[in-house]
Design an enzyme around this catalytic site. Structure first.
Site, mmCIF file in Angstrom:
data_model
loop_
_atom_site.group_PDB
_atom_site.id
_atom_site.type_symbol
_atom_site.label_atom_id
_atom_site.label_comp_id
_atom_site.label_asym_id
_atom_site.label_seq_id
_atom_site.Cartn_x
_atom_site.Cartn_y
_atom_site.Cartn_z
ATOM 1 N N SER A 1 -56.877 13.960 -51.308
ATOM 2 C CA SER A 1 -56.531 14.243 -52.699
ATOM 3 C C SER A 1 -56.366 12.986 -53.549
ATOM 4 C CB SER A 1 -55.245 15.070 -52.747
ATOM 5 O OG SER A 1 -54.183 14.404 -52.081
ATOM 6 N N GLY B 1 -56.737 6.852 -48.754
ATOM 7 C CA GLY B 1 -55.340 7.243 -48.744
ATOM 8 C C GLY B 1 -54.768 7.105 -47.347
ATOM 9 N N LYS C 1 -53.458 8.196 -40.346
ATOM 10 C CA LYS C 1 -54.444 8.878 -41.175
ATOM 11 C C LYS C 1 -55.052 10.015 -40.364
ATOM 12 C CE LYS C 1 -57.377 6.434 -43.485
ATOM 13 N NZ LYS C 1 -57.263 7.458 -44.549
ATOM 14 N N GLY C 2 -55.675 10.937 -41.061
ATOM 15 C CA GLY C 2 -56.333 12.030 -40.365
ATOM 16 C C GLY C 2 -55.732 13.388 -40.624
ATOM 17 N N SER D 1 -61.292 9.800 -48.111
ATOM 18 C CA SER D 1 -61.204 11.248 -48.257
ATOM 19 C C SER D 1 -59.789 11.648 -48.647
ATOM 20 C CB SER D 1 -61.584 11.923 -46.933
ATOM 21 O OG SER D 1 -62.838 11.459 -46.474
ATOM 22 N N GLU E 1 -63.506 7.694 -41.406
ATOM 23 C CA GLU E 1 -62.703 6.809 -42.249
ATOM 24 C C GLU E 1 -62.481 5.463 -41.568
ATOM 25 O OE1 GLU E 1 -60.023 10.176 -44.614
ATOM 26 O OE2 GLU E 1 -59.260 9.236 -42.791
#
Length: 242
Positions: free
Chosen positions: A32, A87, A99-100, A30, A108
Site C-alpha cells: 500500500s 515498504g 517484509k512479506g 509492493s 522484493e
C-alpha cells in the site's frame, strides 16, 4: 485520508523527492505504501520530464507501473538498479526489516539486492527498537509447496515458536505467491534476543525454503511518516532520527 495513509504518503513523497533523479533504473516495491510513491514518481515524470525505467517486485507493482504510464523494465535487461524503494512490516534500530506481509518477499529481496541503494518507506507504526516489538504476525518464509510440512517441523524443532501455513482470505486453501509457492509465518519469541543475520542464513539453508522475509543489513535509509505529515529518517550508522 486517514492517519495511517497520511504517514505513508508523507514518507513516500519525501523519498521520491530526495532520491529519485532522471536517468535512473528504479526497483519498485509492493504494498500500500508504494502506491503513493508510484503516484508521485508519475507526477514528477510528467512535470519534470524525468527519464526513468521501473523494475517491479510483483504483479501488483507491474500493474502500478503500467497504470501510471511509467516505463516498465525487468532484471534481464536491467540487472543493476540505481535505487530500490519498498515498504516494510517492521524496521528495527539497525534497519533490519521484516517484509512479506503482502506475500512478495522473494522478488522484493532479489530486486533490493540488485540496487546500489535500498530505501524503506513506512508509517511510524512500523518503527521498532527490535523485531517483533510491533509486528506480531511472524516472519514470512516462502517455501516450495511440497516441502511446507518438513520445513515447519524443522523450524519449530530448531527455534521454537509457531510456524503456520498462511491461508487465503477470499479463496479456499493456502496463499500462493507470484512464484507459485506457499508462505509460512513463523511467530517467534519476541522477548528473546536473536542474531537475525545468523537466523536468516540458517533458515535459507533449510531445503525447501525459497527465501525469508528477513532483510538484514540491506537498507541504507528508512523514512517514517507520521499522521501529521512529518517524516523522520534513520540510517544504520546513526541509529537515531534526524
Amino acid at each position: 485520508m486517514d492517519a495511517v495513509n497520511a504517514g505513508k504518503k508523507a514518507a513516500a513523497i519525501r523519498v521520491v523527492d530526495e532520491l529519485v533523479k532522471t536517468d535512473q533504473v528504479l526497483g519498485i516495491g509492493s504494498g500500500s505504501t508504494i502506491v503513493f510513491a508510484v503516484e508521485h514518481i508519475a507526477e514528477r515524470v510528467k512535470s519534470e520530464g524525468l527519464k526513468l525505467t521501473c523494475v517491479p517486485t510483483s504483479f501488483q507493482a507491474r500493474q502500478l507501473i503500467l497504470e501510471h504510464g511509467l516505463t516498465l523494465g525487468d532484471l534481464e535487461n536491467f540487472p543493476k538498479l540505481d535505487l530500490a524503494i519498498d515498504g516494510a512490516d517492521e524496521v528495527d534500530s539497525e534497519l533490519n526489516c521484516i517484509k512479506g506481509g503482502g506475500g512478495c518477499l522473494a522478488q522484493e529481496k532479489v530486486v533490493a539486492s540488485c540496487a546500489k541503494k535500498f530505501a524503506v518507506i513506512a508509517d511510524d507504526r512500523k518503527d521498532s527498537s527490535h523485531l517483533g516489538q510491533n509486528w506480531h504476525k511472524g516472519i514470512p518464509i516462502e517455501v516450495l509447496p511440497f516441502a511446507y510440512v518438513p520445513v515447519m517441523q524443522k523450524i519449530k524443532t530448531t527455534y521454537g515458536g509457531v510456524p503456520a501455513l498462511r491461508m487465503a482470505q477470499s479463496k479456499a486453501g493456502p496463499v500462493v505467491t507470484d512464484n507459485g509457492n506457499f508462505l509460512l509465518d513463523w511467530k517467534f519469541d519476541a522477548e528473546k534476543k536473536w542474531d537475525w543475520n545468523l537466523i536468516n542464513t540458517e533458515l535459507n539453508l533449510i531445503p525447501g525454503v525459497v527465501d525469508t522475509g528477513l532483510f538484514i543489513h540491506m537498507a541504507f535509509k528508512a523514512y517514517f511518516g507520521t499522521s501529521q505529515g512529518s517524516v523522520s529518517t534513520r540510517t544504520p550508522a546513526s541509529n537515531g532520527f534526524h
